[in-house]
Every structure is written in C-alpha cells, then in structure tokens.
Design an enzyme around this catalytic site. Structure first.
Site, PDB file in Angstrom:
ATOM      1  N   LYS A  23      -1.492   8.616 -12.102  1.00 58.98           N
ATOM      2  CA  LYS A  23      -2.274   7.510 -12.682  1.00 58.98           C
ATOM      3  C   LYS A  23      -1.489   6.795 -13.794  1.00 58.98           C
ATOM      4  CE  LYS A  23      -6.039   5.430 -14.520  1.00 58.98           C
ATOM      5  NZ  LYS A  23      -7.056   4.613 -13.969  1.00 58.98           N
TER       6      LYS A  23
ATOM      7  N   THR B 255      -9.707   9.744 -17.198  1.00 58.42           N
ATOM      8  CA  THR B 255      -8.275   9.546 -17.431  1.00 58.42           C
ATOM      9  C   THR B 255      -7.947  10.224 -18.751  1.00 58.42           C
ATOM     10  OG1 THR B 255      -8.363   7.411 -16.317  1.00 58.42           O
ATOM     11  CG2 THR B 255      -6.436   7.842 -17.691  1.00 58.42           C
TER      12      THR B 255
ATOM     13  N   LYS C 104      -4.922   2.207 -23.605  1.00 58.37           N
ATOM     14  CA  LYS C 104      -5.172   3.664 -23.524  1.00 58.37           C
ATOM     15  C   LYS C 104      -4.192   4.309 -22.543  1.00 58.37           C
ATOM     16  CE  LYS C 104      -8.289   7.175 -21.746  1.00 58.37           C
ATOM     17  NZ  LYS C 104      -9.572   7.581 -21.188  1.00 58.37           N
TER      18      LYS C 104
END
Ligand code: NAD
Length: 289
Positions: A161, A86, A236
C-alpha cells in the site's frame, strides 16, 4: 460467518453494512456513537466474543495496537484478526506476532478505493499473512471489494500500500508540475493531455484522475477539488512510506520530496480538506524561485 467489526467510520461502516447485507452475522463497535443496521456491542471485547473473524478499520497504528491489546485476549483460538486500516508496517507486524502468540491468525489487508469503493463494495485489498487465512476470508473480500492480492507474510499488505501510494503522490505532483509548466510555455492543456496520455509520460494520475479541470475523464478537479482522496490522507501515507524507508534503510529521495510538499500544502497552506490533485492550482499560482 460471525464477524466483529471495530472502527465504524467513513470506511468501516459501509464495509460492515455490505457484510451484514450479504447475510453475515455482524456485531460492531466504535468509541463514537454510530447508527448501524446491525447490532452494536458495548465494548470491543464484547464485540469479538465468539467471532470467527474480527475486522478492524482504525485511524492509525497506535490505536490499532491499543485495540489489539483488548481484543486479542478476548478472541477464541483459531479466530482471524483482519486489519484493514492503513498503518505502519512495524505495527502491523507487531500485532500479527501478538495474535500468533495468542493462538489467533492475523492478516493485514489495507485497501485502496476510498469511501466510494467502501460503499460500492469495489475496494482492492492488499494482503499480508498466511495463505490459509487469506483463502478463508476470500468470500468477505469478494463482498467488500473487487480484488484481493496476497502480497506475502505479515506486514506485506501495508508495504504494498505505501509503495503504491508513494508512486501515486510523486506522480501526481510531477503531473501537476508539467501542466503548470505547459501553461507558462503557452501549451494548451488539452493538447498536452492528448500527447502525454498516449505517450511515455502517461500514468494513472494523468489518464484516470487528471488534475486539470475539464480535461480527461471526470475527476475531483471537475468538482472544485472536493475529495476524492484528500491531501491529508496522501500525507499520512507518504509519512508511513518515509517511516518505513528510514526503518529499512532505503533511499527514497522523491518520496521524501513528495512528503515534504504535501506537508507544506496541508499544514501551512490551504490543502487540508481538498483533493490531493489540488496541487495543480497551488503550483500554477507560484513562480520558479
Ligand atoms: P475515520 O476516522 O472515519 O474512522 C475511524 C473510526 O475508528 C472512527 O469512527 C473512530 O471513532 C474509530 N475509533 C477510533 N479509536 C477507536 C477505538 N479505540 N475503538 C474503536 N473504534 C475506534 O477513518 P476512515 O476514513 O474510515 O479510515 C479508516 C482507515 O482506512 C485509516 O487507516 C485510513 O488511512 C484508511 N483508508 C481510508 C481511506 C479513505 O478514503 N477514507 C482510503 C483508504 C484507506
């Protein structure tokens, strides 16, 4: 397939193990010592030499760019660089352009499903990049995961995402707020769940991952808020979403509020190492002002 797997941490190692178990020829590399049931190379460059597909599963975009600088020149023309980390959309697009210029094919394919999904081979992949490469690595997605969605061009996997996780972060917070408010109004948590889970306030956070212990299906709340999905990983992803929103000039007020709250929770309070649904006891312990 001859596969190089770079980044053998909590997620990467079990994903690579599943590929090796399925009969693929896997060579791994990590900067930290790891024990793996497949050969390890002495460097990232050596790992990708002769590989048809190089998979990366790294902590962030800065490290991905540094690794790409080393492996892109060492990969053969037409090979596929498949990044499952990611990272920020900008890094994903920069690495894809770098790979393209070197005659390689790049896909960004971040995952959801966590460590359990990596071990069990049940991850979901959100994929950006060319259709043809997506089809070529389809059998690998089938081994490592249950579902792979092609989301468009380079960086679109990362975009999907962070949009998903921005919804998740904000929804979890407001679900926890509602439980904390219900407590103070004298509304029983089970009654609240029974109503909301079948009414217009329902969501994955309420129905599948209920933050209240003993309510709804088994979730980290029933295990003392042991993650699951750790609050610092949610932070994050919310930071990546806010970076992308700034770069794209998108107005995301609730995403920003969610980022700020998880930042406080993780950096100034006791959120680090707890599941992201531990926002509920945090809110219950506080008053309105
Ligand atoms: P991790 O820290 O356990 O693993 C990262 C690995 O990369 C480590 O083993 C580290 O030594 C290695 N590494 C760092 N720099 C390197 C370099 N230059 N060359 C080779 N290896 C290097 O992290 P993780 O939990 O496995 O997560 C990996 C990625 O997956 C992250 O981007 C994370 O956001 C994403 N992700 C994690 C989860 C989760 O639940 N853990 C869920 C979804 C997505």
């Amino acid at each position: 397939m001859k596969i190089a797997f770079i980044g053998l941490g909590n997620m990467g190692l079990p994903m690579a193990v599943n590929l090796a178990r399925a009969g693929h020829d896997v060579t791994g590399f990590d900067t930290q010592p790891v024990e793996a049931p497949f050969p390890l190379a002495a460097s990232a460059e050596k790992a990708v030499s002769g590989a048809e597909v190089a998979i990366t599963m790294l902590p962030d975009g800065r490290i991905l760019r540094a690794v790409a600088d080393r492996i892109v020149p060492a990969m053969g023309a037409g090979a596929i660089l498949l990044d499952c980390s990611t990272v920020d959309v900008e890094s994903a697009r920069a690495v894809a352009a770098q790979a393209r210029e070197a005659g390689l094919v790049a896909l960004d394919a971040p995952v959801s499903g966590g460590i359990g999904g990596a071990k069990g081979g049940t991850l979901t992949f959100m994929v950006g990049g060319g259709e043809e490469a997506f089809a070529t690595v389809g059998p690998l997605f089938e081994i490592m995961g249950r579902k792979a969605v092609h989301c468009g061009g380079a960086g679109n996997g990362q975009a999907a995402k962070i949009c998903n996780n921005m919804i998740l972060g904000a929804t979890m917070i407001v679900t926890c707020e509602a439980f904390a408010l219900a407590d103070k109004l004298g509304l029983d948590r089970q009654a609240m769940f029974d109503v909301v889970s079948t009414s217009s306030g329902y969501s994955w956070s309420m129905n599948a991952y209920c933050p209240a212990p003993g309510i709804g299906p088994e979730s980290p709340a029933d295990d003392g808020y042991r993650p699951g999905f750790a609050a610092e990983l949610m932070l994050k992803d919310l930071r990546l979403a806010m970076d992308a929103a700034r770069a794209a000039d998108a107005d995301t007020p609730l995403g920003r509020a969610a980022r700020d709250l998880y930042e406080t929770f993780v950096e100034d309070e006791d959120g680090r190492g707890r599941d992201f649904s531990a926002m509920l006891p945090r809110l219950v312990a506080r008053g309105h002002g």
